[in-house]
Design a protein around this motif. Structure first.
Motif, PDB file in Angstrom:
ATOM      1  N   UNK A  12      35.610  31.561  43.924  1.00  0.00           N
ATOM      2  CA  UNK A  12      36.556  30.513  43.953  1.00  0.00           C
ATOM      3  C   UNK A  12      37.873  30.858  45.030  1.00  0.00           C
ATOM      4  N   UNK A  13      38.178  32.153  45.008  1.00  0.00           N
ATOM      5  CA  UNK A  13      39.009  32.511  46.113  1.00  0.00           C
ATOM      6  C   UNK A  13      38.629  32.487  47.432  1.00  0.00           C
ATOM      7  N   UNK A  91      46.570  40.281  40.956  1.00  0.00           N
ATOM      8  CA  UNK A  91      47.187  39.303  41.517  1.00  0.00           C
ATOM      9  C   UNK A  91      46.694  38.573  42.671  1.00  0.00           C
ATOM     10  N   UNK A  92      46.161  39.418  43.594  1.00  0.00           N
ATOM     11  CA  UNK A  92      45.649  39.014  45.152  1.00  0.00           C
ATOM     12  C   UNK A  92      44.165  38.645  44.972  1.00  0.00           C
ATOM     13  N   UNK A  93      43.125  39.432  43.797  1.00  0.00           N
ATOM     14  CA  UNK A  93      41.872  39.293  44.107  1.00  0.00           C
ATOM     15  C   UNK A  93      41.405  37.964  43.168  1.00  0.00           C
ATOM     16  N   UNK A  94      42.213  37.450  42.321  1.00  0.00           N
ATOM     17  CA  UNK A  94      41.849  36.411  41.488  1.00  0.00           C
ATOM     18  C   UNK A  94      42.517  35.258  41.474  1.00  0.00           C
ATOM     19  N   UNK A 102      36.677  22.486  40.702  1.00  0.00           N
ATOM     20  CA  UNK A 102      37.653  21.805  41.004  1.00  0.00           C
ATOM     21  C   UNK A 102      38.290  22.012  42.481  1.00  0.00           C
ATOM     22  N   UNK A 103      37.930  23.347  42.753  1.00  0.00           N
ATOM     23  CA  UNK A 103      38.214  23.843  44.192  1.00  0.00           C
ATOM     24  C   UNK A 103      37.045  23.072  45.126  1.00  0.00           C
ATOM     25  N   UNK A 155      40.749  37.663  55.143  1.00  0.00           N
ATOM     26  CA  UNK A 155      40.831  36.240  54.287  1.00  0.00           C
ATOM     27  C   UNK A 155      39.593  35.413  54.072  1.00  0.00           C
ATOM     28  N   UNK A 156      38.428  36.249  54.340  1.00  0.00           N
ATOM     29  CA  UNK A 156      37.179  35.574  54.466  1.00  0.00           C
ATOM     30  C   UNK A 156      36.483  35.831  53.108  1.00  0.00           C
TER      31      UNK A 156
END
Length: 629
Positions: A12-13, A91-94, A102-103, A155-156
């Motif tokens: 989802x990220x 904090x940043x991985x999920x 939903x995404x 960010x990929x």
């Protein structure tokens, strides 16, 4: 150097990052607001930790933003709580509480604004990928013995983690490698300062862009009122509004229940809507923990209180809340209700303590405030605060309240009378007000169309009915004595009463369908005739307003009331007794009717009236010459 490990983003990220990067609907500068807010949160946590543990390591608490134009990077550094390896991954991985389905739906729709997306998932950090090809986060936790960690990602699909051997102070450094087409824009220090001033100006810690501190204006609303000077309030007001003048008044409030918030509001000295263009230039700035969420939020105060400028800051809303969610948020409605009550209380106190000062406020903002007639929850408070000119005022600038009117009302009078007109002079000549002048009964003067709607909505005040003067019941006015002895002619004889009936019928025949009825009047003294509405519901002025709204330019059919005691009508009775078919009767009927239409503002073609006046003047001047020989 520690070992570098590679980790895949959760599905989802990856989807979210793809939406952010390819979105066409986003305000890219918002990434800086999000990173500054995260830095501020980290600093708040380390401050709380040092206070609770009673230890201070002496590290200055601040946020610094630097740029490297050649490398195309922007770096934001804070001396906050920092993160451990586990916290960094968590904090940043999920994304907490988000759903892949939903995404996916959002990705398919492609219509969500970034604000809404961030608000829905609490993913402010990821907004950096709107402007970044790669991001490196280097952080060391304030926990004793914690090692510095570097996190890097394009960010990929994945991110890399590495423990660092170097000794670094606690806190976090984020290096943003900007996309080529955005590098000039976001390495421009002047532009970055504008973004900080707009979104993050009141963060509680110093923010530096290069070597210059940007957020120099204090968040006054968070300070105790007794510590703030009027000069400080004025400086803040001018910063907020760009007004050259000091504010007319200041409302500073702190509320703990039913919702916690601080508000600092100002009443300007003058209204800012001379051409009706200021409706959108209203609203209070909404902050969550000093971070601007929305400039000029339109839901915090009703539109009729839109003259107020200022800020509201709450602890209870989530920092990343979308505009759509704001409108439906129950906490927002509670804040709005509380603020509105406080404004009313403040204005009531001003009106009670200093009537002249309140009147000054009313002259500046009363026209907008009157739109509050639709706020039925605050109907009584609103009624106590509206002001009108009055027949009891010395001039057109005088103002009176309903309570003032009641204080001057005659014994046994249970009505507050009002009349609408284009000016004080016009109302002073209105036939409908002759009986009120004769009996010295006060009448409130209405000059603006909205005043009619105010009266229609309120209907009564403190047990006194609001009644249009033209709808006044004569039996209620008859019980009051005339101020001066009326110079009335002798009462009509039985024969004259019979002739009056014939004159009334003749008038009706002459005017035909132009009027619904012709009848004798008891309200008139100085005028020979007047027009009144047949149904007695709408006032003449409200009727005109409704016709304008419906684009109806026709002349309404009204009742023509004639004054049997007026010299002109008595002369016409004499003419009728001599010759019932005298053409002067028809001529006079039309002349009086059109004169009444002219007074009411309905006569659109005056040619016939002017021609008739000239004919009558020609005849009367001849009679006058003969009579004076």
């Amino acid at each position: 150097m520690g070992r570098k490990t590679s980790h895949k983003f959760k599905a989802e990220v990856s989807q979210l990052l793809d939406i952010l990067v390819h979105s066409l609907y986003t305000n890219k500068e918002i990434f800086l607001r999000e990173l500054v807010s995260n830095a501020s949160d980290a600093l708040e946590k380390v401050r709380f930790k040092s206070q609770s543990e009673g230890e201070d390591d002496g590290v200055t608490q601040e946020i610094r933003i630097t740029v490297d134009k050649d490398a195309g990077t922007l770096t934001i550094t804070d001396t906050g709580i920092g993160m451990t390896r586990d916290e960094l991954m968590r904090n940043i991985g999920t994304i907490a509480h988000s759903g892949t389905a939903e995404l996916t739906r959002l990705a398919e729709e492609g219509k969500e604004s970034l604000d809404s997306l961030i608000g829905r998932f609490g993913v402010g950090f990821y907004s950096v990928y709107m402007v970044a090809d790669e991001v490196t986060v280097t952080t060391r936790s304030a926990e004793e013995g914690a090692a510095p960690i570097a996190w890097t990602s394009d960010g990929k699909t994945d991110y890399k983690l590495q423990e660092l051997d170097e000794d670094r102070p606690r806190g976090t450094e984020i290096v943003v490698h900007l996309k080529k087409d955005l590098a000039d824009r976001f390495t421009n220090e002047a532009h970055l300062k504008q973004i900080i001033n707009k979104h993050s100006n009141f963060i509680n810690f110093p923010i530096f862009v290069g070597e210059e501190r940007v957020n120099t204006i204090q968040a006054l609303w968070r300070e105790p009122k007794f510590q703030i000077t009027s000069d400080q309030y004025a400086e803040f007001y001018k910063f907020l509004t760009f007004d050259a003048e000091d504010p007319f008044d200041t409302l500073h409030t702190s509320v703990d229940a039913p919702v916690q918030f601080n508000a600092l509001m100002f009443i300007p000295k003058s209204g800012d809507d001379p051409f009706g263009l200021g409706r959108e230039n209203r609203g209070l700035d909404l902050y969550v923990r000093r971070v601007l969420i929305e400039k000029q939020n339109k839901d915090l105060l009703p539109e009729y209180l839109g003259f107020l400028k200022g800020v509201v800051d709450t602890e209870d809303l989530p920092l990343n809340i979308s505009r759509e969610t704001l409108q439906d948020n129950i906490l927002m409605r509670k804040i709005s209700s509380t603020l509105t009550k406080q404004v009313f209380t403040h204005l009531e106190k001003m009106a009670k303590d200093d009537a002249d000062r309140y009147n000054e406020f009313w002259r500046a903002h009363g026209e907008l405030f009157k739109a509050g007639y639709m706020d039925f929850l605050n109907k009584d408070k609103f009624g106590g605060l509206v002001r009108f000119n009055s027949s009891a005022s010395e001039d057109a600038k005088g103002l009176t309240s309903f309570a003032d009117y009641i204080g001057r009302a005659k014994e046994e009078q249970k009505e507050i009378y009002y009349a609408y007109g284009p000016s004080r002079e016009a109302l002073g000549l209105s036939p409908h007000l002759e009986v009120f002048r004769r009996k010295s009964i006060e009448v409130l003067y209405l000059y603006e169309p909205i005043d009619e709607f105010v009266m229609d909505a309120l209907r009564e005040f403190d047990g006194y009915a609001l009644v249009a003067a033209e709808h006044a019941e004569m039996d209620k006015l008859d019980k009051f004595e005339s101020l001066e002895k009326e110079d009335k002619p002798e009462a009509l004889s039985e024969e004259q009463k019979s002739t009056l009936d014939k004159l009334v019928a003749r008038f009706k025949d002459a005017l035909g369908d132009s009027v619904t009825e012709v009848k004798p009047s008891t309200r008139l003294s100085d005028s020979p005739v007047c027009l009144s509405n047949p149904d007695g519901q709408f006032t003449s002025s409200m009727d005109k307003i409704m016709r304008v709204m419906h684009k109806d330019s026709s002349i309404p059919k009204k009742v023509l009331e004639i004054n049997p005691d007026h010299a002109l009508i008595r002369n016409m009775l004499s003419i009728m007794e001599r010759d019932e078919n005298d053409p002067f009767i028809d001529q006079a009927a039309n002349q009086l009717f059109e004169s009444a239409l002219l007074l009411e503002g309905y006569l659109t073609d005056p040619h016939a009236l002017v021609g008739r006046v000239q004919d009558l003047l020609t005849k009367s001047s001849g009679w006058y010459v003969d009579a004076s020989k």
